[in-house]
Design a protein around this motif. Structure first.
Motif, mmCIF file in Angstrom:
data_model
loop_
_atom_site.group_PDB
_atom_site.id
_atom_site.type_symbol
_atom_site.label_atom_id
_atom_site.label_comp_id
_atom_site.label_asym_id
_atom_site.label_seq_id
_atom_site.Cartn_x
_atom_site.Cartn_y
_atom_site.Cartn_z
ATOM 1 N N CYS A 53 0.831 -1.209 0.000
ATOM 2 C CA CYS A 53 0.000 0.000 0.000
ATOM 3 C C CYS A 53 0.867 1.261 0.000
ATOM 4 O O CYS A 53 0.551 2.256 -0.674
ATOM 5 C CB CYS A 53 -0.919 0.004 1.218
ATOM 6 N N ALA A 54 1.963 1.221 0.761
ATOM 7 C CA ALA A 54 2.860 2.380 0.787
ATOM 8 C C ALA A 54 3.505 2.605 -0.576
ATOM 9 O O ALA A 54 3.748 3.749 -0.985
ATOM 10 C CB ALA A 54 3.931 2.177 1.856
ATOM 11 N N TYR A 55 3.771 1.524 -1.292
ATOM 12 C CA TYR A 55 4.393 1.647 -2.616
ATOM 13 C C TYR A 55 3.383 2.118 -3.659
ATOM 14 O O TYR A 55 3.698 2.943 -4.526
ATOM 15 C CB TYR A 55 4.981 0.296 -3.024
ATOM 16 N N ILE A 56 2.144 1.619 -3.580
ATOM 17 C CA ILE A 56 1.133 1.953 -4.590
ATOM 18 C C ILE A 56 0.656 3.392 -4.455
ATOM 19 O O ILE A 56 0.498 4.115 -5.442
ATOM 20 C CB ILE A 56 -0.060 0.986 -4.480
ATOM 21 N N GLY A 57 0.419 3.800 -3.231
ATOM 22 C CA GLY A 57 -0.099 5.148 -3.018
ATOM 23 C C GLY A 57 -1.533 5.268 -3.503
ATOM 24 O O GLY A 57 -2.388 4.454 -3.164
ATOM 25 N N GLN A 58 -1.808 6.268 -4.348
ATOM 26 C CA GLN A 58 -3.155 6.524 -4.851
ATOM 27 C C GLN A 58 -3.349 6.053 -6.295
ATOM 28 O O GLN A 58 -4.319 6.450 -6.944
ATOM 29 C CB GLN A 58 -3.446 8.029 -4.762
ATOM 30 N N ALA A 60 -4.653 3.934 -8.988
ATOM 31 C CA ALA A 60 -5.697 2.923 -9.174
ATOM 32 C C ALA A 60 -5.236 1.762 -10.064
ATOM 33 O O ALA A 60 -5.516 0.599 -9.759
ATOM 34 C CB ALA A 60 -6.953 3.569 -9.753
ATOM 35 N N PRO A 61 -4.530 2.013 -11.185
ATOM 36 C CA PRO A 61 -4.070 0.885 -12.011
ATOM 37 C C PRO A 61 -3.141 -0.058 -11.250
ATOM 38 O O PRO A 61 -3.254 -1.280 -11.370
ATOM 39 C CB PRO A 61 -3.345 1.565 -13.177
ATOM 40 N N LEU A 62 -2.218 0.505 -10.457
ATOM 41 C CA LEU A 62 -1.321 -0.350 -9.683
ATOM 42 C C LEU A 62 -2.086 -1.140 -8.620
ATOM 43 O O LEU A 62 -1.793 -2.310 -8.361
ATOM 44 C CB LEU A 62 -0.233 0.492 -9.018
ATOM 45 N N ALA A 63 -3.077 -0.495 -8.015
ATOM 46 C CA ALA A 63 -3.884 -1.185 -7.002
ATOM 47 C C ALA A 63 -4.641 -2.358 -7.624
ATOM 48 O O ALA A 63 -4.698 -3.458 -7.060
ATOM 49 C CB ALA A 63 -4.857 -0.204 -6.355
ATOM 50 N N LEU A 64 -5.221 -2.128 -8.809
ATOM 51 C CA LEU A 64 -5.946 -3.195 -9.490
ATOM 52 C C LEU A 64 -5.002 -4.318 -9.902
ATOM 53 O O LEU A 64 -5.336 -5.508 -9.781
ATOM 54 C CB LEU A 64 -6.662 -2.627 -10.714
ATOM 55 N N LEU A 65 -3.810 -3.954 -10.369
ATOM 56 C CA LEU A 65 -2.836 -4.961 -10.778
ATOM 57 C C LEU A 65 -2.387 -5.811 -9.589
ATOM 58 O O LEU A 65 -2.324 -7.048 -9.680
ATOM 59 C CB LEU A 65 -1.633 -4.276 -11.425
ATOM 60 N N CYS A 66 -2.084 -5.160 -8.477
ATOM 61 C CA CYS A 66 -1.652 -5.900 -7.281
ATOM 62 C C CYS A 66 -2.775 -6.777 -6.740
ATOM 63 O O CYS A 66 -2.546 -7.916 -6.324
ATOM 64 C CB CYS A 66 -1.174 -4.926 -6.211
ATOM 65 N N PHE A 67 -3.987 -6.236 -6.744
ATOM 66 C CA PHE A 67 -5.120 -7.026 -6.255
ATOM 67 C C PHE A 67 -5.322 -8.276 -7.109
ATOM 68 O O PHE A 67 -5.533 -9.375 -6.586
ATOM 69 C CB PHE A 67 -6.390 -6.175 -6.263
ATOM 70 N N SER A 68 -5.246 -8.112 -8.426
ATOM 71 C CA SER A 68 -5.431 -9.264 -9.319
ATOM 72 C C SER A 68 -4.338 -10.300 -9.103
ATOM 73 O O SER A 68 -4.608 -11.507 -9.036
ATOM 74 C CB SER A 68 -5.440 -8.797 -10.779
ATOM 75 N N GLY A 69 -3.095 -9.837 -8.978
ATOM 76 C CA GLY A 69 -1.989 -10.767 -8.771
ATOM 77 C C GLY A 69 -2.089 -11.511 -7.450
ATOM 78 O O GLY A 69 -1.881 -12.728 -7.388
#
Length: 300
Positions: A53-58, A60-69
């Motif tokens: 979460c600290a790396y992703i920040g705000q 949204a594409p990175l959050a979706l990518l991490c969630f999917s992985g």
């Protein structure tokens, strides 16, 4: 809500997984180790989640990518875990795999054109391409038969047991499919001759089998016991080999259908006692067998 449902499903199945590791009433030790591993995994996951979460920040594409992985990793890990856990209980898929392995082991090369009727052997004209399964399969006479030893144990079968049979099952073995609990009135609708053949053939059994080209339907009696289920699956697997050999099991030709059902019934009836001994010897639980997602039984 979805998370709550997943927790409920995980909690209800965890006890079965714990029991699969039990040896000599040490369920408390197994539960303690499972809880310790769960706490460690939760702490590790929380730490990793905070770091991500600290790396992703705000973003949204990175959050979706991490969630999917992470979701894919969790599902795949659960899938691999289920395949690695030996479960000694018998369900429809395991019973089919074990019956197919047992039949393959005891199969002999002899075939014949001899049938069985009314307690004595008689000659009759076999359907084209049909072989007598009474002669193709021989009953092991020795309790220490090789086939009993070659039958896989729960640990040996764990990696072959598909967690999702309708998606990941080996269609070379589990095809045609065996459907349990099909309503009898739908199977024989408009075919009174077929109903007469079924009731005459299985009048002393606690199950009915209705073979088709694409599936084998199994109807269990309301009083069917585990032994009846084992025999039903043995006969269904023999019928499956019959279908794969090219034998046409047409409901229009009830005479030939009755011959095949009768012959395979006698073969399965003779193989059931040694097969159940082999299952018990290899560590399978034969006292209770669950093969139905929804209990649909019949009486005749």
């Amino acid at each position: 809500m979805v998370k709550g449902l997943s927790w409920m499903a995980g909690g209800s199945t965890r006890s079965v997984f714990n029991l699969s590791f039990v040896r000599d009433n040490n369920i408390a030790d197994i539960t303690a180790k499972n809880t310790s591993q769960y706490i460690f995994a939760s702490l590790f996951g929380t730490t990793a989640g905070v770091s991500i979460c600290a790396y992703i920040g705000q973003s949204a594409p990175l959050a979706l990518l991490c969630f999917s992985g992470l979701a894919w990793t969790a599902i795949y890990s659960a899938y691999r875990t289920v395949k690695a856990i030996p479960l000694p209980t018998l369900n429809s898929t395991r019973l089919q795999l074990l019956a197919a392995r047992y039949l393959k082991c005891i199969r002999t090369s002899s075939t014949g054109l001899i049938g069985f009727s009314s307690g004595s052997y008689m000659s009759y004209q076999q359907p084209p391409g049909y072989v007598s399964y009474q002669q193709e399969y021989e009953v092991p006479e020795d309790e220490d038969d090789t086939c009993e030893l070659e039958l896989p144990s729960p640990l040996d079968l764990a990696h072959q047991d598909p967690p999702l049979p309708w998606v990941t099952a080996d269609r070379r073995i589990l095809n045609p499919a065996i459907h349990v609990g099909t309503q009898l009135d739908k199977l024989v609708q408009g075919q009174p001759a077929l109903l007469v053949v079924l009731l005459a053939t299985f009048r002393f059994q606690r199950y009915l089998l209705v073979p088709e080209a694409s599936a084998i339907h199994m109807v269990l009696h309301a009083e069917a016991a585990p032994r009846d289920m084992v025999q039903a699956y043995l006969q269904a697997c023999i019928l499956r080999k019959c279908i794969k050999a090219g034998v046409q099991l047409s409901h229009d030709n009830v005479h030939e259908l009755r011959i095949i059902l009768h012959d395979t019934l006698l073969a399965a009836e003779a193989l059931t006692p040694p097969f159940m001994r082999a299952l018990a010897r290899q560590g399978w639980q034969t006292e209770k067998i669950v093969v139905e997602a929804h209990r649909r039984r019949a009486r005749w």
